[in-house]
Design an enzyme around this catalytic site. Structure first.
Site, PDB file in Angstrom:
ATOM      1  N   HIS A  89       0.834  -1.202   0.000  1.00 44.91           N
ATOM      2  CA  HIS A  89       0.000   0.000   0.000  1.00 44.91           C
ATOM      3  C   HIS A  89       0.875   1.262   0.000  1.00 44.91           C
ATOM      4  O   HIS A  89       0.617   2.212  -0.724  1.00 44.91           O
ATOM      5  CB  HIS A  89      -0.884   0.041   1.263  1.00 44.91           C
ATOM      6  CG  HIS A  89      -1.875  -1.063   1.374  1.00 44.91           C
ATOM      7  ND1 HIS A  89      -1.825  -2.022   2.368  1.00 44.91           N
ATOM      8  CD2 HIS A  89      -2.969  -1.376   0.634  1.00 44.91           C
ATOM      9  CE1 HIS A  89      -2.845  -2.851   2.241  1.00 44.91           C
ATOM     10  NE2 HIS A  89      -3.544  -2.499   1.197  1.00 44.91           N
TER      11      HIS A  89
ATOM     12  N   GLN B  48     -18.242  -5.827  -1.427  1.00 47.86           N
ATOM     13  CA  GLN B  48     -17.366  -6.599  -2.311  1.00 47.86           C
ATOM     14  C   GLN B  48     -16.970  -7.950  -1.713  1.00 47.86           C
ATOM     15  O   GLN B  48     -16.180  -8.675  -2.293  1.00 47.86           O
ATOM     16  CB  GLN B  48     -16.127  -5.793  -2.692  1.00 47.86           C
ATOM     17  CG  GLN B  48     -15.116  -5.600  -1.581  1.00 47.86           C
ATOM     18  CD  GLN B  48     -14.026  -4.633  -1.994  1.00 47.86           C
ATOM     19  OE1 GLN B  48     -14.274  -3.438  -2.180  1.00 47.86           O
ATOM     20  NE2 GLN B  48     -12.817  -5.135  -2.183  1.00 47.86           N
TER      21      GLN B  48
ATOM     22  N   GLN C  73      -8.579  -6.632 -11.011  1.00 50.13           N
ATOM     23  CA  GLN C  73      -9.231  -5.448 -10.433  1.00 50.13           C
ATOM     24  C   GLN C  73      -8.796  -4.189 -11.192  1.00 50.13           C
ATOM     25  O   GLN C  73      -9.615  -3.299 -11.453  1.00 50.13           O
ATOM     26  CB  GLN C  73      -8.870  -5.323  -8.954  1.00 50.13           C
ATOM     27  CG  GLN C  73      -9.353  -4.054  -8.294  1.00 50.13           C
ATOM     28  CD  GLN C  73      -9.198  -4.100  -6.791  1.00 50.13           C
ATOM     29  OE1 GLN C  73     -10.061  -4.591  -6.091  1.00 50.13           O
ATOM     30  NE2 GLN C  73      -8.094  -3.573  -6.295  1.00 50.13           N
TER      31      GLN C  73
HETATM   32  P1  AMP Z   1      -6.544  -3.556  -0.545  1.00 50.37           P
HETATM   33  O1  AMP Z   1      -6.358  -2.817   0.736  1.00 50.37           O
HETATM   34  O2  AMP Z   1      -6.184  -4.989  -0.489  1.00 50.37           O
HETATM   35  O3  AMP Z   1      -7.905  -3.296  -1.166  1.00 50.37           O
HETATM   36  O4  AMP Z   1      -5.491  -2.912  -1.555  1.00 50.37           O
HETATM   37  C1  AMP Z   1      -5.483  -1.534  -1.826  1.00 50.37           C
HETATM   38  C2  AMP Z   1      -4.569  -1.275  -3.001  1.00 50.37           C
HETATM   39  O5  AMP Z   1      -3.251  -1.730  -2.688  1.00 50.37           O
HETATM   40  C3  AMP Z   1      -5.004  -2.033  -4.269  1.00 50.37           C
HETATM   41  O6  AMP Z   1      -4.807  -1.192  -5.401  1.00 50.37           O
HETATM   42  C4  AMP Z   1      -4.060  -3.208  -4.285  1.00 50.37           C
HETATM   43  O7  AMP Z   1      -3.832  -3.730  -5.571  1.00 50.37           O
HETATM   44  C5  AMP Z   1      -2.795  -2.572  -3.727  1.00 50.37           C
HETATM   45  N1  AMP Z   1      -1.903  -3.609  -3.199  1.00 50.37           N
HETATM   46  C6  AMP Z   1      -2.231  -4.605  -2.329  1.00 50.37           C
HETATM   47  N2  AMP Z   1      -1.170  -5.402  -2.102  1.00 50.37           N
HETATM   48  C7  AMP Z   1      -0.152  -4.903  -2.853  1.00 50.37           C
HETATM   49  C8  AMP Z   1       1.210  -5.289  -3.054  1.00 50.37           C
HETATM   50  N3  AMP Z   1       1.735  -6.353  -2.450  1.00 50.37           N
HETATM   51  N4  AMP Z   1       1.971  -4.550  -3.888  1.00 50.37           N
HETATM   52  C9  AMP Z   1       1.443  -3.461  -4.527  1.00 50.37           C
HETATM   53  N5  AMP Z   1       0.171  -3.043  -4.378  1.00 50.37           N
HETATM   54  C10 AMP Z   1      -0.620  -3.753  -3.554  1.00 50.37           C
END
Ligand code: AMP
Length: 280
Positions: A37, A61, A155
Site C-alpha cells: 500500500h 465486495q 481489479q
Molecule cells: P486492498 O487494501 O487490499 O484493497 O489494496 C489496496 C490497493 O493496494 C489495491 O490497489 C491493491 O492492488 C494494492 N496492493 C495490495 N497489495 C499490494 C502489493 N503487495 N503490492 C502493490 N500493491 C498492492
C-alpha cells in the site's frame, strides 16, 4: 496528515486545493496497511501530487461474509504508517457515509466478460461491489490520478473499464507488486496465516516464476500440472492456475508466442485465500 470521516468535508477541502491548482492522487485501500500500500502512496508523492488515501472495508465486495468478518482492522497502526510515509489526507468513512441511502441505491456496473473469469467466477458479485465503491470514492475525491497495485491485476482491468464506462479523465497508474523476501505478494490477508502456512505460502510465487521461465520451453499444460502438484503436495489448495492474454484476460490453453500474457494463481491455505500474478 488531515483526517476526514465525513465525505462532504473532504470534498470541500479537496475542492479548495484543486482551485488553487493542486493535483490530487488517490490511493483507495481497505486498511491493514503494508509496504505494498505504502508503495502506491510513495509513487503518488514522487509524481508530485497531493496524496489522498482512504481506508474503508467495503462490505459489498465480500461475497463470503466470514471473509468480511475476519478482515483484519488496524486503524491506529495504519495511521502511524501513513503519517510516517508523508500521506497528506486520509479519508476514514463509515458505511453510512459511503452508502447514505444503502448500497442498493448506488449505481452498479456490469463488467461483462471481465466479471465471468478468475476472481469474477470464484467470487460472484465481488467486482460489482468493487466498481460501486471505487466509483463512489472517485466522485468524492475527484482525483487526477488513481494508484492501484498490479497484485490485483483483474481489479485494475475492471477499474480501467469503469473509468472508460463513466467517461472519466482520471489516469489509472498500475504499480508493481511488492513482495516479501520469499516472493509472497504482500497482502493484508497474510496476517491470518499461521507460521507453518506462512512458511509454504511463497510457493505461489515460485509457481508463477516457473510459468514465466518455461515460456517457450514446454507446454503450459505441463507447467500447469507441475504447479498444481507442487502446491497440493505442500498443502495449498489451488483454485486456478491460469494463463491469459494481458490485454483482455482471454483464457489461453497454451503459451502464445509474441503476445503479452499474464499468469494468475488463486489458492487457499486453510481458510485464507491468496491471489497473485506475473506478466510474461
Ligand atoms: P486492498 O487494501 O487490499 O484493497 O489494496 C489496496 C490497493 O493496494 C489495491 O490497489 C491493491 O492492488 C494494492 N496492493 C495490495 N497489495 C499490494 C502489493 N503487495 N503490492 C502493490 N500493491 C498492492
Amino acid at each position: 496528515m488531515v483526517i476526514f470521516k465525513n465525505v462532504h468535508d473532504i470534498a470541500l477541502y479537496l475542492d479548495n486545493l484543486r482551485s488553487e491548482g493542486a493535483r490530487i492522487g488517490f490511493v483507495p485501500t481497505m486498511g491493514a496497511l503494508h509496504h505494498g500500500h505504502i508503495s502506491l502512496l510513495e509513487r503518488c508523492k514522487a509524481d508530485g501530487l497531493i496524496s489522498v488515501c482512504s481506508i474503508f472495508v467495503n462490505p459489498t465486495q465480500f461475497n463470503d461474509p466470514s471473509d468480511f468478518d475476519k478482515y483484519p482492522i488496524s486503524t491506529d497502526a495504519d495511521m502511524a504508517m501513513l503519517i510516517e510515509a508523508g500521506c497528506d489526507v486520509l479519508l476514514l468513512p463509515s458505511v453510512a457515509e459511503v452508502y447514505p441511502h444503502g448500497s442498493g441505491a448506488m449505481q452498479s456496473f456490469d463488467f461483462g466478460y471481465l466479471d465471468t473469469v478468475f476472481e469474477g467466477a470464484q467470487r460472484p458479485g465481488h467486482f460489482r461491489g468493487v466498481g460501486q465503491v471505487v466509483n463512489r470514492l472517485l466522485q468524492v475525491v475527484q482525483p487526477h490520478m488513481l494508484y492501484m497495485g498490479q497484485k490485483d491485476y483483474q481489479q485494475c482491468m475492471v477499474i480501467s473499464k469503469l473509468l472508460q464506462m463513466t467517461g472519466s479523465t482520471i489516469e489509472l497508474v498500475i504499480c508493481p507488486t511488492i513482495r516479501e523476501a520469499d516472493g509472497l505478494a504482500m497482502s493484508s490477508r497474510n496476517r491470518r496465516l499461521t507460521e507453518p502456512q506462512r512458511a509454504i505460502a511463497g510457493i505461489i510465487y515460485q509457481c508463477l516464476v516457473s510459468i514465466q521461465a518455461k515460456n517457450g520451453d514446454c507446454s503450459f499444460a505441463r507447467v500447469h500440472k507441475e504447479c498444481e502438484d507442487l502446491m497440493m503436495a505442500k498443502g495449498l489448495v489451488p483454485e486456478y492456475v491460469s494463463l491469459a492474454t494481458a490485454a483482455d484476460l482471454t483464457l489461453l490453453q497454451d503459451y502464445l508466442p509474441g503476445t503479452p500474457m499474464v499468469a494468475l494463481i488463486a489458492a487457499r491455505l486453510g481458510d485464507v485465500r491468496l491471489i497473485d500474478n506475473i506478466l510474461l
